[in-house]
Design a protein around this motif. Structure first.
Motif, mmCIF file in Angstrom:
data_model
loop_
_atom_site.group_PDB
_atom_site.id
_atom_site.type_symbol
_atom_site.label_atom_id
_atom_site.label_comp_id
_atom_site.label_asym_id
_atom_site.label_seq_id
_atom_site.Cartn_x
_atom_site.Cartn_y
_atom_site.Cartn_z
ATOM 1 N N VAL A 192 -3.575 -15.850 34.559
ATOM 2 C CA VAL A 192 -5.018 -16.059 34.436
ATOM 3 C C VAL A 192 -5.308 -17.002 33.273
ATOM 4 N N ARG A 193 -4.637 -16.767 32.171
ATOM 5 C CA ARG A 193 -4.874 -17.615 30.996
ATOM 6 C C ARG A 193 -4.535 -19.072 31.298
ATOM 7 N N VAL A 223 -4.676 -20.765 34.077
ATOM 8 C CA VAL A 223 -5.716 -21.428 34.851
ATOM 9 C C VAL A 223 -6.916 -21.712 33.959
ATOM 10 N N LEU A 224 -7.319 -20.730 33.176
ATOM 11 C CA LEU A 224 -8.497 -20.918 32.346
ATOM 12 C C LEU A 224 -8.258 -21.968 31.271
ATOM 13 N N ARG A 225 -7.072 -21.979 30.694
ATOM 14 C CA ARG A 225 -6.796 -22.956 29.641
ATOM 15 C C ARG A 225 -6.654 -24.361 30.203
ATOM 16 N N THR A 226 -6.010 -24.474 31.334
ATOM 17 C CA THR A 226 -5.771 -25.804 31.884
ATOM 18 C C THR A 226 -7.051 -26.440 32.393
ATOM 19 N N TYR A 227 -7.859 -25.638 33.011
ATOM 20 C CA TYR A 227 -9.037 -26.203 33.660
ATOM 21 C C TYR A 227 -10.337 -25.710 33.065
ATOM 22 N N GLY A 228 -10.254 -25.128 31.905
ATOM 23 C CA GLY A 228 -11.466 -24.708 31.221
ATOM 24 C C GLY A 228 -12.295 -23.812 32.099
ATOM 25 N N ASP A 229 -13.588 -24.104 32.235
ATOM 26 C CA ASP A 229 -14.456 -23.260 33.040
ATOM 27 C C ASP A 229 -14.727 -23.876 34.404
ATOM 28 N N ALA A 230 -13.843 -24.763 34.845
ATOM 29 C CA ALA A 230 -14.093 -25.387 36.138
ATOM 30 C C ALA A 230 -13.928 -24.406 37.277
ATOM 31 N N ALA A 231 -12.987 -23.497 37.127
ATOM 32 C CA ALA A 231 -12.689 -22.623 38.257
ATOM 33 C C ALA A 231 -13.342 -21.254 38.125
ATOM 34 N N VAL A 232 -13.613 -20.864 36.909
ATOM 35 C CA VAL A 232 -14.119 -19.504 36.722
ATOM 36 C C VAL A 232 -15.191 -19.476 35.643
ATOM 37 N N THR A 233 -15.994 -18.450 35.716
ATOM 38 C CA THR A 233 -16.841 -18.124 34.562
ATOM 39 C C THR A 233 -16.370 -16.743 34.108
ATOM 40 N N HIS A 234 -16.410 -16.460 32.833
ATOM 41 C CA HIS A 234 -15.907 -15.164 32.412
ATOM 42 C C HIS A 234 -16.907 -14.438 31.543
ATOM 43 N N PHE A 235 -16.765 -13.121 31.536
ATOM 44 C CA PHE A 235 -17.780 -12.258 30.946
ATOM 45 C C PHE A 235 -17.973 -12.572 29.473
#
Lengths: 116, 301
Positions: free
Chosen positions: A79-80, A82-94
């Motif tokens: 999970v990290r 994806v979030l680190r590589t693509y920032g908030d492009a794929a997900v938003t997080h709480f």
């Protein structure tokens, strides 16, 4: 982030330990079940690489380093990444880690104790 | 019967989103539209005058070269970034599907009440987190640690927050903003518009969560998540700084106005310089097109 077989083994040792480990500790744990023992320098290099990848925290102790996991488990790594590589492009997080901001925590605790 | 998830309240970030999209698409369209003719005009000038074209029409040629370079490079980089993001999103969804666990009945019931039945997945992880992902049909991913650590009211607050992101298709909107705005480095204030959109969405999601579960459960959930390890901290790209966004969210819970955030003088100056540069490039390109006898354009004799 794909981990090599030895990297994965070392991460499992660190997760299971529950506390800081030296290079020697990790090597001894790994060599306990190996037919061909790993060299100290091999384990040290892999630990160093894992620290550079952000999967282990490395701190000075005496003349060497101790290592602790910076991520909780393999799922967290995926999970990290994806979030680190693509920032908030794929997900938003709480929420994100508030990184040692005592004022923000204090205000949240006050809201927790206040009227709903 | 599927419950429709409705968005919460006013100030949902729609204005920031469409402003950013309109500006970015407008600039990109102008660049692309001019780019083809400009490229043809440059080719004609170099073909007929060689390097002497630069000496003869320095202003026009310089502007046109800048326009062509910015247009092509920006388009290629944005396209590559978009493809990488899409692949990452698909890979992420695939990973989640492979590692999904059964959501406990209590959590599943809360999800159903909030209109998120069959939209919440759980994976085993010792880290407390909740994310919304997916472009065409957004879903919520929670960790087993979050479900196990949060009180039922806190879990309700988190899922209500994520429901707002699901309804708003926020992963898709964020991706769109990155795709249209990315690599327009000469307009750094575009990144500020993206930050304002991100903040507006977080505040809207918190308003929904507070209306659904109350202030204390939302504060409790935030405290448990932000106290976690640093692993989830993303590379700061389009989002606000972590502390600044959390400060604004807490201020809303405290019913106080958030600290006003203004773009820095440096970013403002860079954006003005970028607009001037773009204006110069466009003016030069128009002049070049006017003096180049292309069959698709009227020439000036």
């Amino acid at each position: 982030m794909a981990l090599g077989a030895l990297e994965r083994e070392i991460m499992r040792v660190c997760w299971q330990a529950g506390g800081p480990l030296t290079v020697r500790d990790v090597r001894d744990e790994l060599n306990g079940t190996r037919a061909t023992p790993l060299a100290y320098t091999t384990v040290m290099t892999v630990l160093s690489n894992l620290a550079k990848k952000g999967l282990l925290d490395r701190t000075h102790r005496g003349r060497g380093y101790v290592y602790t996991p910076a991520v909780a488990d393999e799922a967290a790594i995926a999970v990290r990444d994806v979030l680190r590589t693509y920032g908030d492009a794929a997900v938003t997080h709480f929420a994100e880690h508030a990184a040692a901001d005592p004022d923000l925590r204090r205000r949240l605790r006050r809201l927790l104790d206040g009227p709903a | 019967m599927r419950r429709r998830i409705r968005s919460a309240g006013t100030g949902t970030g729609r204005g920031w989103f469409w402003s950013a999209v309109a500006i970015a698409v407008g600039v990109r369209t102008a660049l692309l539209g001019a780019g083809c003719c400009v490229a043809a005009a440059l080719w004609w000038q170099f073909a007929h005058h060689g390097a002497g074209a630069l000496a003869a029409h320095g202003f026009a040629m310089g502007g046109a070269l800048v326009l062509a370079t910015v247009s092509v490079a920006g388009g290629l980089l944005a396209g590559r970034s978009l493809i990488r993001a899409l692949r990452a999103t698909i890979g992420f969804a695939r990973h989640v599907r492979r590692h999904t666990l059964t959501l406990p009945s209590g959590a599943a019931a809360i999800a159903g009440e909030l209109g998120l039945a069959d939209r919440v997945a759980m994976i085993g992880s010792a880290t407390v987190f909740a994310v919304t992902y997916g472009l065409s049909r957004p879903r919520v991913l929670v960790s087993s640690a979050l479900v196990g650590t949060l009180e039922p009211a806190e879990l309700r607050a988190v899922l209500a927050h994520e429901a707002e992101h699901v309804h708003g298709h926020d992963p898709l909107r964020t991706l769109v903003l990155r795709a249209v705005g990315l690599h327009q480095f000469y307009l750094p204030l575009l990144a500020d518009l993206r930050k304002r959109f991100a903040l507006a969405r977080e505040l809207a999601a918190d308003r929904r969560a507070r209306a659904t579960a109350g202030t204390a459960p939302l504060a409790g959930a935030l405290l448990k998540v932000v106290d976690g390890p640093v692993w989830l901290q993303t590379t700061p790209t389009a989002g606000m700084g972590t502390a600044a966004m959390l400060d604004a969210r807490i201020a809303q819970l405290e019913d106080r106005p958030a600290r006003a955030t203004r773009p820095s003088t440096g970013r403002l100056a860079l954006t003005i310089a970028g607009i001037v540069l773009l204006g110069w490039a466009l003016a030069g390109s128009v002049l070049l097109l006017a003096i180049t006898p292309l069959t698709c354009m009227p020439s000036v004799s």
